[in-house]
Design a protein around this motif. Structure first.
Motif, mmCIF file in Angstrom:
data_model
loop_
_atom_site.group_PDB
_atom_site.id
_atom_site.type_symbol
_atom_site.label_atom_id
_atom_site.label_comp_id
_atom_site.label_asym_id
_atom_site.label_seq_id
_atom_site.Cartn_x
_atom_site.Cartn_y
_atom_site.Cartn_z
ATOM 1 N N GLN A 1 29.242 -5.287 -4.339
ATOM 2 C CA GLN A 1 29.402 -6.704 -4.001
ATOM 3 C C GLN A 1 28.091 -7.457 -4.224
ATOM 4 O O GLN A 1 28.092 -8.597 -4.724
ATOM 5 N N ASP A 2 26.981 -6.807 -3.908
ATOM 6 C CA ASP A 2 25.672 -7.412 -4.150
ATOM 7 C C ASP A 2 25.415 -7.587 -5.647
ATOM 8 O O ASP A 2 24.805 -8.571 -6.070
ATOM 9 N N THR A 3 25.866 -6.606 -6.430
ATOM 10 C CA THR A 3 25.706 -6.689 -7.892
ATOM 11 C C THR A 3 26.435 -7.901 -8.445
ATOM 12 O O THR A 3 25.887 -8.675 -9.244
ATOM 13 N N VAL A 4 27.686 -8.077 -8.019
ATOM 14 C CA VAL A 4 28.478 -9.223 -8.481
ATOM 15 C C VAL A 4 27.786 -10.529 -8.119
ATOM 16 O O VAL A 4 27.658 -11.438 -8.952
ATOM 17 N N LYS A 5 27.327 -10.620 -6.877
ATOM 18 C CA LYS A 5 26.655 -11.844 -6.430
ATOM 19 C C LYS A 5 25.378 -12.086 -7.228
ATOM 20 O O LYS A 5 25.077 -13.227 -7.609
ATOM 21 N N TRP A 6 24.627 -11.018 -7.505
ATOM 22 C CA TRP A 6 23.358 -11.171 -8.225
ATOM 23 C C TRP A 6 23.598 -11.776 -9.608
ATOM 24 O O TRP A 6 22.908 -12.734 -10.010
ATOM 25 N N GLU B 1 26.352 -13.423 -10.632
ATOM 26 C CA GLU B 1 26.976 -14.745 -10.549
ATOM 27 C C GLU B 1 25.979 -15.815 -10.127
ATOM 28 O O GLU B 1 26.089 -16.970 -10.551
ATOM 29 N N ASP B 2 24.971 -15.436 -9.312
ATOM 30 C CA ASP B 2 23.912 -16.380 -8.954
ATOM 31 C C ASP B 2 23.104 -16.805 -10.177
ATOM 32 O O ASP B 2 22.424 -17.842 -10.148
ATOM 33 N N LYS C 1 29.684 -14.923 -14.590
ATOM 34 C CA LYS C 1 30.871 -14.681 -13.778
ATOM 35 C C LYS C 1 31.389 -13.274 -14.065
ATOM 36 O O LYS C 1 31.489 -12.857 -15.213
#
Length: 401
Positions: A82-87, A89-90, A94
């Motif tokens: 989940q942190d990877t996705v957020k990193w 996407e930030d 996407k």
């Protein structure tokens, strides 16, 4: 402070980027011995880059690693998928999930991930050094690290080793000489070579839910999509079997037998009942033209050849012996595996620096102060599905702290 990251792969880039962010005044170097970086990122997932997996819970995520489950369960508490996705996407990338849980950039292009990582390296002023070979590593009296690069020694206050898996144990000698225990490297995530022309003539054919069992190894069985190739069989079910059985199959010198279930949705009792029901329903139909199992037609034709039933035979005329052979083919079709072949997109190595020599909280060596590890150089590897990249992101992130 001078920080050296050896290796320009996923773990190396992530470690360097976060090292620079955590230490704005530090001089950070990515030292890559070849002329290219992020090679596995480029080809992963058929050129789409399987960034991570949709499993976000650390405990469940860690269960997908044949080597390193307990170690990573702790590590994923600091940085997970989940942190990877957020990193990403930030940073404007996407990430989308597919039905099987794999996650890719929305562009379906691995270059999107590469561009994101390269942009961060440029933004943070990280020195990216191509075609630069580290010959040896020395722990100095002041606990800094000396790297012999070409013919010169450079001194770093911190070094993170991200050189990936090595096919032979000799590739770890420079770390073994420092006191690290090395787990013998063997291939993981490979495909099965089968010399059976009637089967391999079906190359390109896929079955969405097959099951593979290695004869003589009760725990070594997996299920999932299977692909027939010109050399044997591949697909996620084979890759997972090879990952969980990496050491077992290496000990067998890749000579073993398997049972393939082409219809994994049925138990033997359920299938037997269904076959007898279909015999009554389809009794006056030719068996070749009426396949009640939704198998690809080429596989059905192969099935009839394999159980020696004439294509013109009517369902009504199938003997009990022939029905038993049909059920046996569908649930327990046996083949001899005569070797392993590399699966270029996902190929990884089981083995590396023993996790007993690494502090999971910092990825620091317990043998050499200020020396850290990240990625496949450690005895950590996952099954196919984005898990190996996630281990790279996580361990690179922790090492950088």
């Amino acid at each position: 402070m001078k920080i050296g990251v050896i290796g320009g792969g996923a773990a190396g880039f992530f470690a360097a980027i976060h090292s620079a962010e955590n230490n704005p005044d530090a001089e950070v170097h990515i030292i890559e011995k070849t002329s290219k970086v992020l090679g596995k990122v480029k080809i992963s997932g058929g050129g789409r880059c399987n960034v991570t997996n949709v499993i976000f819970q650390p405990v469940q995520l860690s269960k997908h690693y044949p080597r390193g489950e307990k170690f990573l369960k702790k590590a994923f508490g600091h940085f997970n998928s989940q942190d990877t996705v957020k990193w990403f996407e930030d940073r404007g990338v996407k990430i989308k999930a597919e039905e099987d849980g794999r996650m890719f950039p929305d562009t379906d292009d691995s270059q999107t991930i590469i561009d994101c990582l390269m942009n961060e390296v440029r933004r943070l002023g990280i020195n990216l050094r191509y075609s630069t070979n580290v010959k040896s590593l020395t722990s100095l009296e002041d606990e800094s690290i000396g790297l012999e690069i070409e013919d010169n020694q450079e001194v770093f206050q911190k070094v993170i080793v991200c050189t990936g898996g090595q096919p032979k144990i000799d590739g770890f000698n420079w770390l073994k000489s420092l006191g690290h225990k090395i787990e013998n490297p063997v291939p993981s995530l490979f495909t099965f070579k089968i010399n059976h022309k009637p089967l391999t003539s079906l190359m390109g054919l896929s079955v969405p839910n097959a099951k593979i069992r290695v004869i003589g190894e009760k725990k070594l069985q997996e299920e999932g999509p299977l692909l027939i190739t010109h050399w044997g069989i591949s697909g996620p079910v084979v890759l997972r079997t090879s990952a969980w059985g990496a050491r077992i199959l290496s000990d067998k010198n890749y000579q073993f037998s398997i049972l393939v279930s082409w219809l994994n949705d049925y138990t033997e009792e359920e299938l037997r009942q269904y076959v007898y029901e279909q015999k009554e329903v389809l009794k006056k139909k030719q068996i070749k033209n009426k396949n009640p199992f939704q198998l690809p037609q080429r596989l059905w034709d192969y099935c009839l050849q394999r159980i020696e039933v004439p294509e013109t035979k009517l369902w009504l005329d199938l003997s009990k012996k022939e029905l038993n052979k049909l059920i046996n083919f569908l649930l327990s079709d046996q083949y001899d595996v005569v070797g392993q072949t590399k699966f270029k997109e996902e190929f990884v190595t089981c083995g590396g620096v023993s996790l007993t020599d690494i502090d999971v909280k910092t990825m620091e060596s317990k043998k050499v102060k200020n020396l850290h590890f990240a990625g496949e150089i450690m005895d950590v590897d996952g099954i196919t599905g984005g898990f190996n990249f996630q281990a790279a992101w996580t361990t690179g992130f922790i090492a950088s702290k």
